[in-house]
Motif scaffolding. Structure first.
Motif, PDB file in Angstrom:
ATOM      1  N   LEU A   1      13.408 -11.144 -15.507  1.00  0.00           N
ATOM      2  CA  LEU A   1      14.265 -11.898 -14.589  1.00  0.00           C
ATOM      3  C   LEU A   1      13.964 -13.367 -14.837  1.00  0.00           C
ATOM      4  CD1 LEU A   1      16.335 -11.660 -12.315  1.00  0.00           C
ATOM      5  CD2 LEU A   1      14.440 -11.488 -10.706  1.00  0.00           C
ATOM      6  N   LYS A   2      14.932 -14.074 -15.352  1.00  0.00           N
ATOM      7  CA  LYS A   2      14.737 -15.449 -15.829  1.00  0.00           C
ATOM      8  C   LYS A   2      13.958 -16.308 -14.838  1.00  0.00           C
ATOM      9  CE  LYS A   2      17.218 -19.361 -17.721  1.00  0.00           C
ATOM     10  NZ  LYS A   2      18.502 -19.893 -18.124  1.00  0.00           N
ATOM     11  N   ASN A   3      12.901 -16.936 -15.361  1.00  0.00           N
ATOM     12  CA  ASN A   3      12.031 -17.862 -14.637  1.00  0.00           C
ATOM     13  C   ASN A   3      11.287 -17.249 -13.457  1.00  0.00           C
ATOM     14  OD1 ASN A   3      12.727 -19.983 -16.356  1.00  0.00           O
ATOM     15  ND2 ASN A   3      14.477 -20.516 -15.086  1.00  0.00           N
ATOM     16  N   LYS A   4      11.400 -15.942 -13.253  1.00  0.00           N
ATOM     17  CA  LYS A   4      10.744 -15.326 -12.103  1.00  0.00           C
ATOM     18  C   LYS A   4       9.766 -14.236 -12.489  1.00  0.00           C
ATOM     19  CE  LYS A   4      14.317 -16.380  -8.814  1.00  0.00           C
ATOM     20  NZ  LYS A   4      15.178 -15.940  -7.762  1.00  0.00           N
ATOM     21  N   LEU A   5      10.177 -13.310 -13.339  1.00  0.00           N
ATOM     22  CA  LEU A   5       9.382 -12.106 -13.543  1.00  0.00           C
ATOM     23  C   LEU A   5       9.528 -11.574 -14.955  1.00  0.00           C
ATOM     24  CD1 LEU A   5       7.875  -9.564 -12.196  1.00  0.00           C
ATOM     25  CD2 LEU A   5      10.159  -8.607 -12.076  1.00  0.00           C
ATOM     26  N   TYR A   6       8.411 -11.101 -15.499  1.00  0.00           N
ATOM     27  CA  TYR A   6       8.424 -10.292 -16.711  1.00  0.00           C
ATOM     28  C   TYR A   6       7.552  -9.083 -16.404  1.00  0.00           C
ATOM     29  CZ  TYR A   6       9.612  -9.753 -21.608  1.00  0.00           C
ATOM     30  OH  TYR A   6      10.183  -9.327 -22.777  1.00  0.00           O
ATOM     31  N   PHE A   7       8.147  -7.915 -16.421  1.00  0.00           N
ATOM     32  CA  PHE A   7       7.481  -6.677 -16.026  1.00  0.00           C
ATOM     33  C   PHE A   7       7.597  -5.660 -17.148  1.00  0.00           C
ATOM     34  CE2 PHE A   7       7.887  -2.357 -14.400  1.00  0.00           C
ATOM     35  CZ  PHE A   7       6.710  -2.223 -13.690  1.00  0.00           C
ATOM     36  N   LYS A   8       6.488  -4.940 -17.387  1.00  0.00           N
ATOM     37  CA  LYS A   8       6.493  -3.919 -18.424  1.00  0.00           C
ATOM     38  C   LYS A   8       5.626  -2.746 -17.998  1.00  0.00           C
ATOM     39  CE  LYS A   8       5.473  -3.203 -23.291  1.00  0.00           C
ATOM     40  NZ  LYS A   8       5.070  -3.843 -24.540  1.00  0.00           N
ATOM     41  N   GLN A   9       6.081  -1.535 -18.307  1.00  0.00           N
ATOM     42  CA  GLN A   9       5.274  -0.337 -18.105  1.00  0.00           C
ATOM     43  C   GLN A   9       4.461  -0.108 -19.370  1.00  0.00           C
ATOM     44  OE1 GLN A   9       7.903   2.912 -17.221  1.00  0.00           O
ATOM     45  NE2 GLN A   9       8.669   1.968 -15.375  1.00  0.00           N
ATOM     46  N   VAL A  10       3.160   0.145 -19.215  1.00  0.00           N
ATOM     47  CA  VAL A  10       2.293   0.329 -20.380  1.00  0.00           C
ATOM     48  C   VAL A  10       1.396   1.544 -20.194  1.00  0.00           C
ATOM     49  CG1 VAL A  10       2.250  -2.122 -20.971  1.00  0.00           C
ATOM     50  CG2 VAL A  10       0.478  -1.198 -19.497  1.00  0.00           C
ATOM     51  N   SER A  11       0.914   2.046 -21.317  1.00  0.00           N
ATOM     52  CA  SER A  11      -0.116   3.084 -21.316  1.00  0.00           C
ATOM     53  C   SER A  11      -1.025   2.783 -22.496  1.00  0.00           C
ATOM     54  CB  SER A  11       0.497   4.479 -21.433  1.00  0.00           C
ATOM     55  OG  SER A  11       1.258   4.576 -22.610  1.00  0.00           O
ATOM     56  N   GLY A  12      -2.189   3.360 -22.494  1.00  0.00           N
ATOM     57  CA  GLY A  12      -3.130   3.091 -23.579  1.00  0.00           C
ATOM     58  C   GLY A  12      -3.990   1.883 -23.279  1.00  0.00           C
TER      59      GLY A  12
ATOM     60  N   LYS B   1       0.836  -1.201   0.000  1.00  0.00           N
ATOM     61  CA  LYS B   1       0.000   0.000   0.000  1.00  0.00           C
ATOM     62  C   LYS B   1       0.873   1.254   0.000  1.00  0.00           C
ATOM     63  CE  LYS B   1      -3.847   2.095   2.486  1.00  0.00           C
ATOM     64  NZ  LYS B   1      -4.711   2.014   3.664  1.00  0.00           N
ATOM     65  N   ASP B   2       1.926   1.268   0.797  1.00  0.00           N
ATOM     66  CA  ASP B   2       2.851   2.404   0.825  1.00  0.00           C
ATOM     67  C   ASP B   2       3.527   2.606  -0.537  1.00  0.00           C
ATOM     68  OD1 ASP B   2       2.311   2.978   3.474  1.00  0.00           O
ATOM     69  OD2 ASP B   2       4.073   1.893   4.249  1.00  0.00           O
ATOM     70  N   ILE B   3       3.913   1.524  -1.174  1.00  0.00           N
ATOM     71  CA  ILE B   3       4.561   1.614  -2.486  1.00  0.00           C
ATOM     72  C   ILE B   3       3.609   2.229  -3.502  1.00  0.00           C
ATOM     73  CG2 ILE B   3       5.469   0.252  -4.418  1.00  0.00           C
ATOM     74  CD1 ILE B   3       6.560  -1.727  -2.293  1.00  0.00           C
ATOM     75  N   VAL B   4       2.363   1.784  -3.490  1.00  0.00           N
ATOM     76  CA  VAL B   4       1.383   2.274  -4.452  1.00  0.00           C
ATOM     77  C   VAL B   4       1.018   3.730  -4.169  1.00  0.00           C
ATOM     78  CG1 VAL B   4      -0.985   1.976  -5.280  1.00  0.00           C
ATOM     79  CG2 VAL B   4       0.488  -0.020  -4.964  1.00  0.00           C
ATOM     80  N   GLU B   5       0.846   4.081  -2.904  1.00  0.00           N
ATOM     81  CA  GLU B   5       0.480   5.453  -2.555  1.00  0.00           C
ATOM     82  C   GLU B   5       1.593   6.446  -2.862  1.00  0.00           C
ATOM     83  OE1 GLU B   5      -0.715   5.213   1.537  1.00  0.00           O
ATOM     84  OE2 GLU B   5      -2.744   4.541   1.022  1.00  0.00           O
ATOM     85  N   ASN B   6       2.844   6.015  -2.774  1.00  0.00           N
ATOM     86  CA  ASN B   6       3.995   6.870  -3.060  1.00  0.00           C
ATOM     87  C   ASN B   6       4.665   6.409  -4.350  1.00  0.00           C
ATOM     88  OD1 ASN B   6       3.750   8.310  -0.528  1.00  0.00           O
ATOM     89  ND2 ASN B   6       4.437   6.405   0.407  1.00  0.00           N
ATOM     90  N   LEU B   7       3.874   6.208  -5.383  1.00  0.00           N
ATOM     91  CA  LEU B   7       4.320   5.584  -6.618  1.00  0.00           C
ATOM     92  C   LEU B   7       5.435   6.363  -7.302  1.00  0.00           C
ATOM     93  CD1 LEU B   7       3.871   3.259  -8.588  1.00  0.00           C
ATOM     94  CD2 LEU B   7       2.243   4.715  -9.788  1.00  0.00           C
ATOM     95  N   ASP B   8       6.526   5.667  -7.519  1.00  0.00           N
ATOM     96  CA  ASP B   8       7.635   6.148  -8.344  1.00  0.00           C
ATOM     97  C   ASP B   8       7.762   5.127  -9.469  1.00  0.00           C
ATOM     98  OD1 ASP B   8      10.012   6.792  -9.570  1.00  0.00           O
ATOM     99  OD2 ASP B   8      11.197   6.818  -7.735  1.00  0.00           O
ATOM    100  N   LYS B   9       7.310   5.501 -10.669  1.00  0.00           N
ATOM    101  CA  LYS B   9       7.218   4.521 -11.750  1.00  0.00           C
ATOM    102  C   LYS B   9       8.561   3.901 -12.114  1.00  0.00           C
ATOM    103  CE  LYS B   9       7.527   7.709 -15.604  1.00  0.00           C
ATOM    104  NZ  LYS B   9       6.957   8.142 -16.854  1.00  0.00           N
ATOM    105  N   GLU B  10       9.644   4.596 -11.885  1.00  0.00           N
ATOM    106  CA  GLU B  10      10.966   4.051 -12.206  1.00  0.00           C
ATOM    107  C   GLU B  10      11.438   3.045 -11.161  1.00  0.00           C
ATOM    108  OE1 GLU B  10      12.280   4.671 -15.132  1.00  0.00           O
ATOM    109  OE2 GLU B  10      10.619   6.048 -15.539  1.00  0.00           O
ATOM    110  N   GLU B  11      10.990   3.193  -9.933  1.00  0.00           N
ATOM    111  CA  GLU B  11      11.441   2.329  -8.839  1.00  0.00           C
ATOM    112  C   GLU B  11      10.395   1.307  -8.403  1.00  0.00           C
ATOM    113  OE1 GLU B  11      14.540   2.226  -7.217  1.00  0.00           O
ATOM    114  OE2 GLU B  11      15.070   3.385  -8.999  1.00  0.00           O
ATOM    115  N   PHE B  12       9.196   1.378  -8.960  1.00  0.00           N
ATOM    116  CA  PHE B  12       8.102   0.530  -8.511  1.00  0.00           C
ATOM    117  C   PHE B  12       8.482  -0.950  -8.436  1.00  0.00           C
ATOM    118  CE2 PHE B  12       4.730  -2.416  -9.682  1.00  0.00           C
ATOM    119  CZ  PHE B  12       3.891  -2.266  -8.600  1.00  0.00           C
ATOM    120  N   ILE B  13       8.977  -1.499  -9.519  1.00  0.00           N
ATOM    121  CA  ILE B  13       9.218  -2.943  -9.563  1.00  0.00           C
ATOM    122  C   ILE B  13      10.281  -3.359  -8.549  1.00  0.00           C
ATOM    123  CG2 ILE B  13      10.896  -2.891 -11.454  1.00  0.00           C
ATOM    124  CD1 ILE B  13       8.183  -5.579 -10.711  1.00  0.00           C
TER     125      ILE B  13
END
Length: 98
Positions: free
Chosen positions: A57-68, A11-23
């Motif tokens: 991150l191999k076998n763990k995570l695939y993360f992408k920033q999107v809009s639209g 909740k703290d991460i989302v409320e203080n969202l920094d799109k570059e540091e989120f992940i």
């Protein structure tokens, strides 16, 4: 850590969202991913994706920033992952408001 502690931290991460540091902040909440792995991902050493705003991150995570169109972006991302023949445990998108 109790489930409520995880909830409060996210909740703290989302409320203080920094799109570059989120992940990186999100991954640091969970102890299953070492701090050194997160640091290497941040620096690009462990990032298998060369696309800006994407982290793989191999076998763990695939993360992408999107809009639209987020549903189409997610469908495209899942298709891309299946074409690369990789199997991340988590697929995440950060939806950026335009």
């Amino acid at each position: 850590m109790a489930i409520t502690e995880y909830e409060d931290k996210i909740k703290d991460i989302v409320e203080n969202l920094d799109k570059e540091e989120f992940i990186f902040e999100f991954l640091s909440v969970y102890s299953k991913i070492a701090k050194s792995t997160i640091t290497k991902l941040r620096k690009g050493t462990n990032n298998l994706s060369k696309v800006p705003g994407e982290y793989h991150l191999k076998n763990k995570l695939y993360f992408k920033q999107v809009s639209g169109d987020t549903l189409q972006a997610f469908t495209d991302l899942v298709s891309k992952i299946s074409q690369q023949n990789v199997n991340p445990r988590y697929i995440m998108e950060l939806i950026l408001k335009t």
